[in-house]
Design a protein around this motif. Structure first.
Motif, PDB file in Angstrom:
ATOM      1  N   PRO A 114     -23.115 -10.592 104.979  1.00 37.98           N
ATOM      2  CA  PRO A 114     -23.457 -10.137 106.344  1.00 37.98           C
ATOM      3  C   PRO A 114     -23.405 -11.265 107.360  1.00 37.98           C
ATOM      4  CG  PRO A 114     -25.261  -9.702 104.785  1.00 37.98           C
ATOM      5  CD  PRO A 114     -24.121 -10.219 103.997  1.00 37.98           C
ATOM      6  N   SER A 115     -23.502 -12.502 106.881  1.00 39.70           N
ATOM      7  CA  SER A 115     -23.468 -13.609 107.830  1.00 39.70           C
ATOM      8  C   SER A 115     -22.048 -14.042 108.157  1.00 39.70           C
ATOM      9  CB  SER A 115     -24.246 -14.795 107.250  1.00 39.70           C
ATOM     10  OG  SER A 115     -23.603 -15.242 106.074  1.00 39.70           O
ATOM     11  N   SER A 116     -21.043 -13.349 107.570  1.00 42.35           N
ATOM     12  CA  SER A 116     -19.652 -13.713 107.857  1.00 42.35           C
ATOM     13  C   SER A 116     -19.391 -13.604 109.353  1.00 42.35           C
ATOM     14  CB  SER A 116     -18.691 -12.758 107.131  1.00 42.35           C
ATOM     15  OG  SER A 116     -18.957 -12.757 105.766  1.00 42.35           O
ATOM     16  N   PRO A 117     -18.572 -14.498 109.847  1.00 40.24           N
ATOM     17  CA  PRO A 117     -18.347 -14.537 111.309  1.00 40.24           C
ATOM     18  C   PRO A 117     -17.349 -13.489 111.762  1.00 40.24           C
ATOM     19  CG  PRO A 117     -17.067 -16.240 110.231  1.00 40.24           C
ATOM     20  CD  PRO A 117     -17.813 -15.536 109.143  1.00 40.24           C
ATOM     21  N   TYR A 118     -17.423 -12.267 111.250  1.00 46.98           N
ATOM     22  CA  TYR A 118     -16.455 -11.243 111.641  1.00 46.98           C
ATOM     23  C   TYR A 118     -17.181 -10.099 112.339  1.00 46.98           C
ATOM     24  CZ  TYR A 118     -13.777 -13.902 108.262  1.00 46.98           C
ATOM     25  OH  TYR A 118     -13.191 -14.931 107.599  1.00 46.98           O
TER      26      TYR A 118
END
Lengths: 392, 325, 287, 525
Positions: free
Chosen positions: A285-289
């Protein structure tokens, strides 16, 4: 006898031939493991698929030939059985007249359904089937897969450990299941990488996917003094292995458990024992997308269950398919298929572009269980915390 | 079909036998012609029904005729599937011959296992077949030569739907031929003697081991051929699916639901299992539970299977009518 | 050396736990002639019961073991009464298929009720180790072994020394003759089924402590228990203990010699061989 | 009439674990002869049949048929060489017709008959065995006697050179025995060599050309029947001295021949000592009120009726015999009273309390004990456990008192109290079964066919015990094949025919009733 049989049979057939997809809706189908050994994956995927469809419908449906049609997704349970998966896909195509399909999970189930789709020339987008396991089957024409590449997954822990500059005795033990991806990652790639990184493989063992005892391998790894333990196993086995490592009194400094350590249930099942375990992931969920945090939040809000990266690839697979149908503006297999091939978008899992082998590679990050939560520890650019070393 | 047989599964007269054979030929012709009047979907269901029916008939041949209750159907099915894919990929043999080889492999498997398994009686035999099937599955999972857990892929395109249906129909024809032999020939008394009381049969000169072996081998050959046809359709096989317990349970539940030892039992049972599985699959939340409940209810209220239940109701109605008149 | 010793010791201890997990199957097979295809799922119920006892109430599953056993016994009694009893005397297939139906329903209930997630019962002792000489084994194996052996021996004493045991053996051998001399066969069968379920649940809790489990773990448990029961001789209680330990050790030997992938295979092959050489089981001469 | 040896047995031995069943047995059977094998229970007679037929593998010695060594041959191969056997307890293929039962033997046999010829031959055999009418019946429908004939017919369908008959006479009444003797003689006339294992000495005497006597697995004597049966030694081990030759089924024992080693020397047990085994002291109070009363009770096995509207009563302290030919419904009656067979209609009362529809164990708890046909000893329980299990709800002191009484009645049980129940000989098992019924301290005991298949001396022993129990005041219902034995001890008797009461009355009167004999002989098909 025959006089009775024929009308009865005809009636029975009529019973389940009744409603076919009229041209006032778009039917897509999916066969998922909703029961059996992989039922937990199926539940995540189902949510992802249904969410994407719901979004399309709340946006007014998809325009086909100038008319906006609602999308209906038909999901059937394959009971974690490849035979059933293939049968389900057949039914979805022939009875539901599904114009396109979404895939199941794990190579065995995905490939079984995909072969049917390919034979009937119905486009399918799937996740949950790593690169080699997918592309090794055949040159696909109608089936598209977005997932990680085994090579990336295999190398991630090597890079993470090397870049963190921690000190180990460079003796490594490898335990992997003999499923298609386990075989590739644990049987081929890890030994090659160990050579490349100058580590010494002291134990290398494989086991059937549903094996339950690992005491011999673990005792072997322990007595060989391996500081680094690389494991590739699905979740139930991953949990058992972690417990058996502990009960054997074995304390490796680095512990990698691919596949199995990823879902939240791994941490729930093991509690503090999960801490320090490294696992590769293609999504967090912390992916920068765009939409990553929201997607996970929505899942946890709706189901009151901890989520998994599988909600992301399934959601994206459905998104890609729906976008392709919209782009094609037609329900024909060829237009949809070529539109899928032209996909070029940055979605919740990152940039999605299919190569000549119909595969879109998702980037890998290394996450580590720390205090009951997963934290991205590699690559540095995406890292949300530092590598915990050695394993407590 | 049921009408011409006595309850004990034996054609009463030569005329009855001929009638039965005629009826079966008509049924087979109807199956073979199905693609002409059925759509894709119905043809697929019919294919599943045919494969299931072959397994059920073969299982019934063992359990209903000689008392060998097996939980090892999957070992023959899996073997047949692997032999078929292996031979198609690595030899130039024509498909028909490959199917025959797959069937022979099934018979060889039975003949190899028989010296051990046949020493077991009753429950022990059942458990032994289950152990054999599991052992074979574990071997295949670990055998990298045969694709290990990943399995094998068929190199070429599988036949089209209608051809597959014809192959399955042909296999059913072979199965029924075997059953007609078991029913109508002088062999049938030997089979039933062995089922009733093996020791007594032996004292009357019946080489019960050979009789049982013949049945076991014939049934395994049919099961292996069915596995081959299924693998041909899938084009991709792996040990968990091909050697899965599901095949064993399916064959058994078809026969039990239809009616054990009843001539029409497998047909009815296969139809019910295939159709209910198909209908219930539309309700993924409930279908498993419903399958279980259906099985429990069937066992409770139709112990002789649906055919037995039908016969009872039929008999009662006739009785009522008799009383009334 | 150290690895081999640890492995064999673990196998030996685990084998004792296998005996407990198989005990219920053995009892039910011996007295009711019932092939309980839902046995594995009863084990999973035991594991879930231990899990939720710990997570919801905080009671240690080992302390709660009698409670879990009792609960399962109470659950099993109506199961026998409504599903199995009407089918007694109709051959082995019908009750066997009924229990298969129960197995399907239970698995489905697990998924619906508890999700398909992998679970494991987490306590301090379930992951700590004990080293004796060259061998290191998990504490849980030692505790589980002790509980299992105690239960199996207790069951043996109940069956051989008590009047209930006498009734039970009479029913197993000739239920009609037993009824005629005054044994309430229905009650004995129900109690046997319930007691079998209780032992099974306790075994399931131990498996949940030592391993992990999911709604579909039952099938694997069932096959393992079958191997133990058949090797020990159908319905023989001490045979179950000997067979459980034999299988545990053989599995470990297989694991050491061929790799853990062959563990189950080695056990199955030994089991098949034993079945063929001595169909009555290892301990069939005397109970 | 007789030729060279067809069967030669040399040094034959068979052990079951530590138990020696047959030891160092040597004899020959010449072609065309009828050889009888006699001996007390446990002498190894049935084991011998098993060894010859191939059902059992010997642990020593050789067997040769017409000069060919067949010791190692499995059963089917021996059958194909022409050895046919029957089973003591008939084992027809129940789901087949009578005709098909024979077809099995024909299909498997070495002779390949054409369909038509085979069918004709079956008809011939069936007619010869008196089964012509039942040719197309399912074997399940046959009563016991016809099943026994089917055993013989089926073995004949093999066209055997050597026919082994295992106790074909057991349980037959006089008229039936006569028919059997005629049948055996007819078979012998067709040049079939016959070996008969038999208890019914009349058959042995009237059919055999030679006799072999076995005792404890060894050959005791071998010779012409007249000589053998006159031998004191044989009489001592086999016949005992207690029983009178009432029906002519048993030859008179040689005068003054005392048994050398009596199997169980019967001590005289006082009625008082047995009192603790006899329940229902209060049953006598209401004089005139029956203890057991059946009012128009019917029952059936599946569709086949077994009892039709039977009415019967037993007064407290009374001994009532239930007689009748095979298949008349005697055992069904016993089963219906004890609750192991459900009645379809009618009322059963115990001391005025209705017990119809109760479970077997509830009926047992009310005080009816049932000593079932076939003994039904629990193999997994020791002798003492077999006894104790029946003493339900009894205080420990009471059970041990009952045990003592039982051991006084049958001392051999005390000796073998720790042995597994089924390791006993047939006679001892029957003693155990009787004792087990008594351990419940019943108000009424049903004894079902306790003499079946036992040597006369053992039967004597059992009936002595029953007489003692009678003196102690036990109420008994005795279901018995052997009319004389039963009428000797009974006060009253009922004779059943086709599931109904054909005759009833005082034992004396019944014994003298001409209709009794007629009923029996008339019953023989």
């Amino acid at each position: 006898m025959l006089r009775r049989t024929v009308p009865t049979a005809a009636l029975l057939f009529a019973l389940f031939t009744a409603p076919v997809g009229l041209a006032d809706e778009i039917v897509i189908g999916a066969s998922l493991p909703l029961s059996g050994a992989l039922a937990s994956f199926g539940a995540f995927q189902r949510w992802g698929y249904e969410r994407a469809v719901a979004e399309a419908n709340s946006a007014g449906g998809i325009a086909i030939g100038g008319k906006r049609l609602p999308v209906r997704i038909v999901i059937r349970d394959d009971k974690t059985d490849a035979n059933v998966s293939a049968g389900n896909v057949e039914t979805l195509i022939s009875r539901e007249k599904a114009v396109a399909l979404l895939g199941s999970c794990t190579p065995a189930l995905v490939n079984a359904g995909a072969l049917v789709a390919e034979r009937h020339r119905v486009p399918m987008v799937t996740g949950c089937d790593p690169r080699r396991a997918f592309t090794g089957v055949r040159q696909w024409k109608y089936v598209w897969d977005l997932f990680f590449d085994e090579a990336d997954l295999a190398e991630a822990p090597f890079k993470a450990i090397t870049e963190a500059g921690v000190a180990t005795n460079k003796r490594v033990a490898i335990l992997h299941d003999n499923g298609p991806d386990g075989q590739v990652v644990g049987g081929q790639l890890w030994p090659e990488l160990a050579k490349k990184y100058g580590w010494e493989v002291v134990v290398s063992a494989s086991f059937p996917v549903d094996n339950s005892q690992f005491t011999s391998i673990i005792a072997d790894a322990k007595s060989n003094g391996a500081d680094i333990l690389l494991v590739d196993a699905i979740t139930p086995q991953a949990v058992s292995i972690r417990k058996q490592i502990a009960t054997a009194g074995y304390r490796p400094k680095v512990l990698v458990i691919e596949k199995g350590a990823e879902p939240a249930q791994f941490g729930t099942a093991l509690g503090a024992l999960a801490d320090g375990v490294l696992v590769g992931g293609y999504w967090d969920p912390s992916s920068p997308y765009p939409g990553a945090k929201e997607l996970m939040a929505a899942y946890e809000r709706e189901t009151r269950q901890p989520g998994s990266q599988h909600i992301a690839d399934s959601y994206v697979a459905a998104k890609v398919l729906l976008a392709a149908i919209a782009a094609a503006g037609s329900l024909g297999a060829e237009p949809i298929d070529s539109a899928i091939g032209k996909t070029d978008a940055t979605l919740v899992v990152g940039p999605v572009r299919f190569d000549a082998q119909h595969f879109a590679r998702l980037p890998i990050v290394s996450v580590q269980w720390q205090k009951g939560k997963t934290v991205v520890v590699w690559p540095a650019a995406a890292a949300g915390g530092k590598l915990l070393f050695p394993v407590p | 079909m049921a009408a011409t047989f006595t309850e004990h599964g034996r054609a009463t007269t030569r005329r009855g036998l001929l009638l039965t054979a005629g009826g079966l030929v008509v049924a087979l012709a109807a199956c073979a012609a199905a693609p002409l009047y059925f759509g894709d979907y119905e043809t697929q269901i019919l294919f599943r029904f045919l494969v299931g029916l072959v397994l059920a008939e073969a299982w019934n041949l063992m359990a209903g005729y000689t008392g060998l209750v097996s939980l090892g159907t999957s070992s023959a099915v899996g073997l047949g599937g692997y032999v078929l894919i292996g031979l198609l990929n690595h030899s130039a043999l024509p498909l028909g011959l490959v199917l025959v080889v797959a069937a022979v492999a099934g018979a060889v498997l039975a003949a190899t296992a028989a010296p051990g398994l046949m020493r077991l009686r009753g429950l022990y035999f059942t458990v032994g077949t289950l152990a054999l099937a599991e052992a074979l599955r574990l071997v295949m999972i670990n055998a990298e030569r045969f694709g290990g857990a990943s399995g094998l892929f068929l190199d070429r395109e599988p036949p089209v739907q209608s051809e597959l249906l014809w192959i399955a129909t042909g296999l059913l024809a072979a199965t029924w031929l075997v059953l007609l032999l078991a029913d109508g020939s002088r062999l049938s008394v030997l089979l039933r003697a062995v089922r009733d009381d093996e020791d007594v049969a032996a004292q009357l000169g019946v080489r019960s081991y050979r009789v049982k072996l013949a049945v076991f081998a014939a049934a395994s050959a049919l099961m292996a051929a069915a596995g081959g046809v299924q693998a041909l359709k899938l084009g991709a096989i792996e040990p968990y699916g091909m050697f899965g317990l599901r095949w064993s349970i399916d064959a058994l539940s078809m026969v039990i639901i239809g009616g054990l030892g009843q001539r029409a039992g497998p047909v009815v049972g296969a139809a019910v299992v295939v159709i209910s599985a198909e209908l219930l699959a539309d309700y993924p939340e409930a279908h498993l539970a419903l399958t279980g409940v259906l099985l429990i209810v069937m066992m409770r209220f139709a112990p002789r299977g649906l055919v037995g239940l039908g016969a009872d109701i039929w008999a009662r109605r006739r009785l009522m009518r008799g009383v009334a008149s | 050396m150290e690895a081999i010793a640890s492995s064999l010791a673990s196998g030996f201890l685990l084998g004792g736990i296998f005996a407990l997990t198989a005990l219920g199957l053995s009892l039910v097979l011996g007295v009711l002639r019932l092939v309980n295809l839902a046995h594995g799922d009863l084990l999973v119920i035991g594991a879930y019961a231990g899990y939720f006892l710990l997570t919801v109430t905080g009671i240690d599953p080992l302390l709660g073991l009698p409670l879990i056993a009792l609960a399962l016994a109470l659950l099993a009694a109506p199961l026998y009464h409504f599903l199995i009893r009407p089918l007694m005397g109709r051959g082995v297939e019908a009750p066997m298929m009924t229990m298969f139906g129960v197995s399907i329903v239970l698995q489905n209930l697990f998924v619906v009720g508890f999700s398909a997630n992998t679970r494991s019962i987490e306590t301090g002792y379930s992951t700590s180790s004990l080293t004796v000489g060259p061998a290191t084994v998990g504490w849980i194996y030692v505790i589980g072994f002790a509980i299992s052996v105690a239960t199996v021996v207790a069951a043996h004493l109940v069956v051989t020394r008590t009047s209930f045991g006498r009734d039970l053996r009479a029913c197993a051998h000739d239920s009609v003759a037993a009824a005629v001399i005054g044994v309430n066969v229905g009650r004995v069968r129900m109690l046997t089924f319930a007691a079998g379920a209780a032992c099974t649940a306790a075994g399931g809790t131990l498996m949940g402590l030592a391993f992990s489990f999911t709604p579909s773990s039952g099938a694997g448990f069932l096959l393992n228990s079958f191997a133990v029961v058949v090797l020990g001789g159908l319905g023989s209680i001490l045979g179950t203990l000997v067979a459980g330990i034999t299988i545990g050790v053989l599995q470990s030997l297989g694991g050491v010699l061929l790799g853990d992938g062959y563990r189950d295979l080695v056990a199955l092959v030994v089991f098949l061989a034993a079945l063929i050489i001595r169909p009555q089981g290892l301990m069939s001469m005397r109970r | 009439m007789t030729g060279g040896p067809l069967l030669e047995v040399r040094g034959l031995g068979k052990r079951f674990g530590g138990l020696v069943a047959v030891e160092d047995l040597t004899f020959a059977v010449s072609e065309g002869s009828v050889t009888g094998v006699i001996g007390p229970n446990g002498a190894g007679k049935s084991t011998l049949i098993g060894l010859l037929g191939g059902a059992l593998q010997p642990t020593g010695g050789t067997i040769a048929l017409a000069g060919q060594d067949i010791t190692e041959l499995p059963a089917p191969e021996r059958a194909r060489l022409g050895i046919g056997r029957t089973y003591q307890i008939p084992r027809p293929f129940l789901d087949m017709t009578v005709d098909e039962n024979l077809e099995v033997a024909q299909t498997a046999s070495r002779l390949r008959l054409h369909r038509v010829a085979a069918r004709a031959r079956r008809g011939e055999i069936l007619e010869g065995c008196g089964l012509g009418e039942s040719r197309n019946w399912p074997a399940r429908r046959l009563p016991l006697l016809r099943r026994k004939r089917l055993e013989v017919a089926r073995a004949l369908a093999l066209e055997p050179q050597l026919l082994l008959l295992d106790e074909v006479g057991a349980g037959l009444v006089d008229g039936e025995v006569t028919e059997l003797v005629d049948l055996i003689r007819a078979i012998a006339l067709r040049k079939t060599t016959i070996l008969i294992v038999e208890h019914v000495l009349r058959i042995v005497r009237e059919c055999c050309t030679r006799l072999v006597v076995l005792n404890l697995g060894r050959k005791l004597a071998d010779g012409r029947p007249a000589e053998i049966l006159a031998s004191d030694e044989v009489a001592a081990v086999y016949l005992g001295t207690a029983h009178r030759p009432a029906t002519g089924s048993y030859p008179a024992p040689a005068a003054g021949a005392a048994p050398e080693s009596p199997p169980d020397n019967p001590p005289v047990v006082a009625g008082a000592a047995l009192a603790c085994l006899v329940g229902g002291a209060g049953d006598r109070v209401g004089e005139g009120l029956p203890l057991l009363r059946l009012d128009r009770v019917s029952a059936s096995y599946g569709q086949v009726p077994a009892l039709r509207e039977i009415s019967l009563s037993v007064a407290p302290g009374e001994v009532v015999a239930v007689l009748g030919a095979n298949g008349a419904g005697k055992t069904s009656l016993a089963d219906v009273i004890s609750g192991s067979l459900a009645s379809r209609s009618g009322i059963i009362e115990l001391a005025g309390t209705r017990i119809t529809g109760l479970r077997a164990d509830q009926i047992a708890a009310l005080g009816i004990a049932h000593c079932m046909e076939g003994r039904r000893i629990f193999a997994d329980l020791s002798v003492e456990q077999n006894l104790l299990i029946a003493a339900r709800r009894a205080a420990p002191a009471a059970s041990s008192m009952r045990l003592e009484a039982i051991y006084a009645l049958f001392p051999v049980l005390a000796e073998r109290r720790a042995a597994p129940g089924t390791s006993l000989s047939g006679g001892q098992q029957q003693m155990l079964a009787i004792s087990r019924a008594l351990m419940a301290r019943p108000r009424l005991v049903i004894f079902d066919e306790i003499s079946l298949g036992l040597a006369p001396i053992v039967i004597d022993r059992l009936y002595e015990a029953l007489a003692g129990l009678r003196r102690a005041g036990l109420t008994m219902l005795i279901v018995e094949q052997d009319v004389d034995r039963a009428l000797e001890i009974a006060d009253r008797a009922y004779v059943l025919e086709h599931g109904t009461v054909a005759l009833e009355g005082d034992a004396h009167a019944i014994r003298g009733d001409a209709r009794l004999r007629h009923l029996y002989i008339g019953m023989a098909d």
